[in-house]
Motif scaffolding. Structure first.
Motif, short mmCIF file in Angstrom:
data_model
loop_
_atom_site.label_atom_id
_atom_site.label_comp_id
_atom_site.label_asym_id
_atom_site.label_seq_id
_atom_site.Cartn_x
_atom_site.Cartn_y
_atom_site.Cartn_z
N TYR A 160 22.16 12.16 13.61
CA TYR A 160 21.26 12.30 12.47
C TYR A 160 22.04 12.02 11.18
O TYR A 160 22.41 12.94 10.44
CB TYR A 160 20.66 13.71 12.43
N PRO A 161 22.32 10.77 10.88
CA PRO A 161 23.19 10.41 9.75
C PRO A 161 22.62 10.71 8.38
O PRO A 161 23.34 10.67 7.38
CB PRO A 161 23.40 8.91 9.92
N TYR A 162 21.31 11.07 8.32
CA TYR A 162 20.69 11.36 7.03
C TYR A 162 20.36 12.84 6.86
O TYR A 162 19.78 13.25 5.86
CB TYR A 162 19.41 10.53 6.86
N GLY A 163 20.72 13.65 7.85
CA GLY A 163 20.47 15.08 7.75
C GLY A 163 19.04 15.48 8.07
O GLY A 163 18.63 16.61 7.81
N TYR A 164 18.27 14.55 8.61
CA TYR A 164 16.90 14.83 9.04
C TYR A 164 16.77 14.49 10.52
O TYR A 164 17.29 13.48 10.97
CB TYR A 164 15.89 13.97 8.28
N LYS A 165 16.03 15.33 11.24
CA LYS A 165 15.74 14.98 12.63
C LYS A 165 14.80 13.79 12.69
O LYS A 165 14.84 12.99 13.61
CB LYS A 165 15.15 16.19 13.36
N GLU A 166 13.95 13.69 11.67
CA GLU A 166 13.08 12.52 11.51
C GLU A 166 13.07 12.15 10.04
O GLU A 166 13.02 13.03 9.18
CB GLU A 166 11.65 12.81 11.97
N ILE A 167 13.15 10.88 9.74
CA ILE A 167 13.08 10.46 8.34
C ILE A 167 11.71 9.86 8.03
O ILE A 167 11.51 9.24 7.00
CB ILE A 167 14.18 9.44 7.97
N GLU A 168 10.78 10.07 8.96
CA GLU A 168 9.44 9.55 8.75
C GLU A 168 8.48 10.68 8.40
O GLU A 168 8.50 11.75 9.01
CB GLU A 168 8.94 8.83 10.00
N GLY A 169 7.64 10.46 7.41
CA GLY A 169 6.64 11.44 7.01
C GLY A 169 5.28 11.07 7.59
O GLY A 169 5.15 10.20 8.43
N LYS A 170 4.24 11.74 7.12
CA LYS A 170 2.89 11.45 7.57
C LYS A 170 2.45 10.09 7.02
O LYS A 170 2.83 9.71 5.92
CB LYS A 170 1.93 12.53 7.09
N PRO A 171 1.62 9.37 7.77
CA PRO A 171 1.11 8.11 7.25
C PRO A 171 0.34 8.33 5.96
O PRO A 171 -0.33 9.35 5.81
CB PRO A 171 0.17 7.62 8.38
N PRO A 172 0.42 7.41 5.00
CA PRO A 172 -0.31 7.58 3.76
C PRO A 172 -1.80 7.41 3.97
O PRO A 172 -2.24 6.89 4.99
CB PRO A 172 0.24 6.44 2.89
N GLU A 173 -2.57 7.86 3.00
CA GLU A 173 -4.01 7.68 3.08
C GLU A 173 -4.34 6.19 3.05
O GLU A 173 -3.85 5.45 2.21
CB GLU A 173 -4.69 8.37 1.89
N MET A 174 -5.18 5.77 3.97
CA MET A 174 -5.55 4.36 4.06
C MET A 174 -6.39 3.95 2.85
O MET A 174 -7.35 4.62 2.50
CB MET A 174 -6.32 4.10 5.35
N ILE A 175 -6.04 2.84 2.23
CA ILE A 175 -6.80 2.31 1.12
C ILE A 175 -7.79 1.29 1.66
O ILE A 175 -7.43 0.42 2.45
CB ILE A 175 -5.88 1.63 0.08
N SER A 176 -9.02 1.41 1.25
CA SER A 176 -10.05 0.48 1.72
C SER A 176 -9.82 -0.92 1.15
O SER A 176 -9.10 -1.09 0.16
CB SER A 176 -11.45 0.98 1.30
N TRP A 177 -10.45 -1.90 1.80
CA TRP A 177 -10.33 -3.27 1.32
C TRP A 177 -10.85 -3.40 -0.11
O TRP A 177 -10.27 -4.08 -0.95
CB TRP A 177 -11.09 -4.22 2.24
N LYS A 178 -11.93 -2.68 -0.43
CA LYS A 178 -12.52 -2.74 -1.77
C LYS A 178 -11.52 -2.23 -2.81
O LYS A 178 -11.31 -2.84 -3.85
CB LYS A 178 -13.80 -1.91 -1.80
N LYS A 179 -10.88 -1.08 -2.51
CA LYS A 179 -9.91 -0.53 -3.44
C LYS A 179 -8.67 -1.42 -3.51
O LYS A 179 -8.08 -1.60 -4.57
CB LYS A 179 -9.51 0.89 -3.01
N TYR A 180 -8.29 -1.95 -2.36
CA TYR A 180 -7.11 -2.80 -2.34
C TYR A 180 -7.33 -4.04 -3.21
O TYR A 180 -6.45 -4.47 -3.94
CB TYR A 180 -6.77 -3.22 -0.91
N TRP A 181 -8.55 -4.61 -3.12
CA TRP A 181 -8.86 -5.78 -3.94
C TRP A 181 -8.80 -5.42 -5.42
O TRP A 181 -8.27 -6.14 -6.25
CB TRP A 181 -10.24 -6.32 -3.59
N TYR A 182 -9.34 -4.24 -5.75
CA TYR A 182 -9.33 -3.80 -7.14
C TYR A 182 -7.90 -3.63 -7.64
O TYR A 182 -7.53 -4.13 -8.70
CB TYR A 182 -10.10 -2.49 -7.30
N PHE A 183 -7.09 -2.92 -6.85
CA PHE A 183 -5.70 -2.69 -7.25
C PHE A 183 -4.95 -4.01 -7.32
O PHE A 183 -4.14 -4.24 -8.21
CB PHE A 183 -5.00 -1.73 -6.28
N GLY A 184 -5.21 -4.89 -6.36
CA GLY A 184 -4.53 -6.17 -6.36
C GLY A 184 -4.85 -7.00 -7.57
O GLY A 184 -4.00 -7.70 -8.11
N LYS A 185 -6.08 -6.88 -8.05
CA LYS A 185 -6.52 -7.71 -9.18
C LYS A 185 -6.10 -7.15 -10.52
O LYS A 185 -5.83 -7.88 -11.46
CB LYS A 185 -8.04 -7.85 -9.13
#
Length: 314
Positions: A160-185
């Motif tokens: 465990y070279p980083y001092g964590y048994k896991e360095i992965e957290g919970k998956p982020p909230e999924m962004i919808s295609w509509k929101k993604y398009w808005y953020f992208g634009k």
């Protein structure tokens, strides 16, 4: 004979990880007990902490105050046409960055902060004690071994070279295609990702990449990921010190966000938002010779019982 050796090793192991804190020793504010009389800050020292320090020393000499002025030129290497980074010119005082780690700091300045904090916290703790015991709280930079102990959390660094048994957290909230398009634009143009001319089909392809990535577990460590930039642009710089997940000791951001100055002058530990994950390993030493946008610190506190007369100068 072998059985006796095994028992001795086992008992010493239990003593090393099962030691208990002496409850008569007061815990400093925002401190996590390490061992004996040593405590470490839960988080990195923040901008609001430094502003508090500057306020307290405002009656000091001009020379001393000048010693405590941070180097804001560290952000000059970042593009000025990017509003995201132009706000960093006032990084210390910008309201949104109050709880971000203080950077642009030197070894000497970190040491001066520790000296000041020692006096303030010692006075506070002794004023709130209901007994005749008095304590000295001495803040300082952690030694290399102390820092590594706090980051390692009794884990085997080869595994465990980083001092964590896991360095992965919970998956982020999924962004919808509509929101993604808005953020992208709109949003991504704001942070200077030059994709305003990307076609709908190309953006759709990007979204599918995002969707696949977002379904996987996302690392909670703030290090330099490089790509895919369109997913977590906020990690192109420091983040709030209370972000991420604590290690086994309950300490935040020992790995990533900002590398932390240690007692051994010219060295820092833990990597930062500008370093690849490989550089963030606990055993890695990072050299520095001047203030950097990736360099901060946290304090170690030694709490020692003292005679009442010598505990504080009032």
């Amino acid at each position: 004979m072998i059985k006796i050796i095994f028992i001795c090793i086992f008992l010493s192991f239990i003593d090393a990880i099962g030691q208990k804190r002496n409850k008569q020793i007061p815990k400093p504010p925002d401190g996590i007990w390490l061992y004996e009389n040593l405590f470490i800050d839960v988080t990195e020292v923040t901008n609001i902490h430094w502003l508090e320090f500057l306020h307290y020393i405002s009656d000091s000499s001009d020379y001393f105050q000048s010693l405590c002025l941070l180097d804001s030129s560290i952000w000059e290497e970042f593009p000025r046409n990017n509003q995201h980074y132009s706000e960093f010119d006032n990084y210390l005082r910008y309201p949104a960055f109050r709880h971000y780690p203080v950077v642009g700091i030197s070894y000497k300045q970190a040491s001066l902060y520790c000296e000041w904090r020692s006096k303030i916290v010692s006075k506070y703790i002794n004023a709130n004690l209901n007994n005749k015991n008095h304590f000295s709280v001495k803040y300082r930079l952690p030694t290399k071994s102390e820092w590594e102990y706090a980051a390692r959390c009794n884990l085997d660094l080869s595994e465990y070279p980083y001092g964590y048994k896991e360095i992965e957290g919970k998956p982020p909230e999924m962004i919808s295609w509509k929101k993604y398009w808005y953020f992208g634009k709109y949003y991504w143009d704001y942070v200077n990702i030059q994709d305003s001319l990307i076609s709908s089909n190309e953006r759709k392809e990007e979204y599918m990449k995002y969707k696949k990535y977002a379904k996987s577990k996302l690392s909670h460590i703030n290090y330099n990921r490089n790509k895919p930039e369109f997913i977590r642009d906020e990690l192109k710089a420091t983040v709030s010190v209370d972000s991420g997940l604590p290690n086994e000791f309950g300490i935040l951001n020992m790995i990533g966000n900002v590398a932390e100055i240690i007692m051994e002058k010219g060295y820092a530990k833990g990597g930062s938002w500008m370093h690849p994950l490989e550089k963030c390993k606990i055993k890695n030493d990072l050299k520095f010779i001047k203030p950097e946008p990736w360099l901060g610190f946290r304090c170690i506190a030694e709490v020692t019982a003292v005679k009442a007369k010598s505990s504080l100068k009032r």
